[in-house]
Design a protein around this motif. Structure first.
Motif, PDB file in Angstrom:
ATOM      1  N   THR A  66      35.160  33.000  20.602  1.00  0.00           N
ATOM      2  CA  THR A  66      34.964  34.347  20.054  1.00  0.00           C
ATOM      3  C   THR A  66      36.315  34.903  19.623  1.00  0.00           C
ATOM      4  N   HIS A  68      36.663  40.216  21.353  1.00  0.00           N
ATOM      5  CA  HIS A  68      35.800  40.614  22.465  1.00  0.00           C
ATOM      6  C   HIS A  68      36.369  41.912  23.056  1.00  0.00           C
ATOM      7  N   ASN A  77      32.038  39.975  19.427  1.00  0.00           N
ATOM      8  CA  ASN A  77      31.139  40.152  20.554  1.00  0.00           C
ATOM      9  C   ASN A  77      30.703  41.609  20.616  1.00  0.00           C
TER      10      ASN A  77
END
Length: 468
Positions: free
Chosen positions: A112, A115, A159
């Motif tokens: 990711t 985040h 995210n």
């Protein structure tokens, strides 16, 4: 017996800021959370789970307990301390080492890029409300694709875009701590989806290897009285804030008339406006069929009742059950006196909510390709006794939610993996350290790891693929 597919990923999830610690080590730049925690909370993200130093331990545990996928986020400010410009070579090397160790252990890394941890230098000038920061994010993503692309098969841009806008500008529990500003909520949603779309287009145009997607936190909203049109409308409006606006951008490349009618209703009740540009919509439309997968994080369902009083949101950060409040003028209020169990943090435990979201994506957004449940788990006040942690409630929770996933697969939804939040106990953004989610108990004083009862159960699940 319920059997999950043979190629199913049984994963564990982490996030850089919640696990790494080392918040100012080896050239890492500050993030807004560093200051926000210092000014507003009684804990910090140092040392968290010390993943920065102990990632070999955690990845070895993953291998030993059958966890064959791990969500890892790259800390943007560990690569670009100011968000752009000079590269921090030690940060670049760290993620090479983590990714290499994951492969060594037979654990597939799902990476990711963002985040919740925009570099503070960019966060201070508006975060994603500032369109220049969209371009800086795309540059950062391009660097990562080219630096790590030969060893990463799965990329996630963001995210939980929804909870970012909610936390930063509605509930005020994330930096910069602004409350009840719907212009900023929806503009953040839109601009981050624009950044996602630009990044996905770049990924595909440059023919980088691997797959790319986005992770959305989908919270299921139900009317408190399904026979009451006002409650039905309250659930719909809250769904637009948290889910539909973002899903429309992801898979329709536009906002439906019904969605925009809801947004405008919210603006009329609370004030606000939205800057949507023709060039934005062109980019969203061009990216809508390019997502290789959707990650769904799911923790809660809510029952909504119509409400026209003043907006009031109180976040339960301590685990004192029943202290939450959520009421939005002209939208609705969450009702907690329903016959559904909930956690100490007032999150409803309702596996049907995950099933309903999976079916919703399949039916409303048929151009989705596949889904991973990228986060799901039980926050619990775990205790270690005689070197053991009996977290049977977590086992029951995961079992029930995986049963809902199995049912959705049987009903035609393409779900290819499940990542329990979290692999090991980690720092929790607005709850600190007494809210534990991990398969592995972390003593935050000694950093010793202890497999919980759930870890042994999860290992058996991963080996048999049978939900027992």
């Amino acid at each position: 017996m319920l059997k999950l597919p043979e190629n199913f990923i049984f994963g564990g999830a982490t996030a850089a800021y919640q696990a790494e610690g080392a918040v100012d080590k080896d050239g890492k730049g500050r993030v807004a959370w560093d200051t926000f925690l210092e000014e507003n909370y009684w804990y910090s993200a140092e040392p968290a789970s010390d993943f920065y130093n102990r990632y070999p331990v955690d990845l070895k545990l993953a291998e030993e307990f059958g966890v064959n996928g791990i969500r890892i986020s790259i800390a943007w400010s560990r690569i670009f301390p100011k968000g752009h410009g000079k590269v921090n070579k030690k940060g670049v090397e760290f993620y090479h080492n983590v990714i290499d160790e994951a492969h060594k252990r037979g654990v597939e890394p799902f990476i990711t890029l963002h985040h919740f941890d925009t570099p503070e230098a960019l966060h201070k000038n508006g975060d994603f409300l500032n369109r220049q920061n969209i371009e800086y994010f795309v540059e950062y993503a391009k660097f990562c694709f080219e630096e790590y692309g030969d060893k990463v098969n799965y990329w996630t841009t963001f995210n939980e875009i929804g909870p970012i806008g909610d936390g930063q500008y509605l509930a005020g529990k994330f930096p910069p701590g602004i409350k009840y500003d719907f212009s900023k909520v929806f503009q953040s949603h839109h601009n981050m989806m624009l950044a996602h779309a630009k990044t996905v287009k770049l990924f595909k145009q440059n023919n980088y290897p691997g797959e790319i997607g986005v992770v959305h936190a989908l919270q299921t909203k139900y009317p408190y009285d399904k026979e009451n049109p006002a409650d039905v409308r309250a659930a719909e409006l809250e769904d637009i804030i948290q889910n539909k606006f973002i899903l429309d951008a992801t898979y329709n490349g536009s906002y439906s008339q019904r969605t925009m009618d809801g947004v405008n209703h919210i603006f009329e009740a609370n004030g606000g406006s939205l800057d949507l540009r023709d060039e934005d919509m062109k980019i969203l439309n061009e990216a809508k069929d390019l997502n290789d997968f959707l990650g769904i994080n799911h923790y809660m369902s809510d029952w909504m009742r119509a409400y026209d009083g003043e907006t009031e949101i109180f976040h339960n950060s301590t685990g004192d059950e029943g202290t939450s409040a959520y009421r939005i003028k002209g939208v609705g209020e969450k009702v907690f006196d329903v016959d559904v169990p909930r956690t100490d943090w007032d999150w409803m435990i309702y596996p049907q909510g995950l099933y309903d979201q999976l079916i919703r994506v399949k039916e409303e957004y048929p151009n989705y390709k596949k889904i991973y449940i990228t986060e799901n788990g039980l926050g619990y006040k775990d205790e270690i006794k005689d070197g053991k942690v009996d977290d049977q409630p977590r086992i029951d929770y995961i079992k029930d939610y995986l049963t809902a996933v199995h049912k959705a697969i049987q009903d035609g939804v393409n779900v290819q993996g499940y990542f329990v939040w979290s692999l090991m106990d980690v720092f929790s953004w607005s709850n600190g350290y007494n809210k534990r989610y991990g398969l592995f108990y972390v003593d935050f004083d000694t950093q010793e790891r202890t497999p919980k009862k759930s870890a042994y159960w999860y290992k058996e699940l991963a080996e048999s693929k049978e939900i027992k």
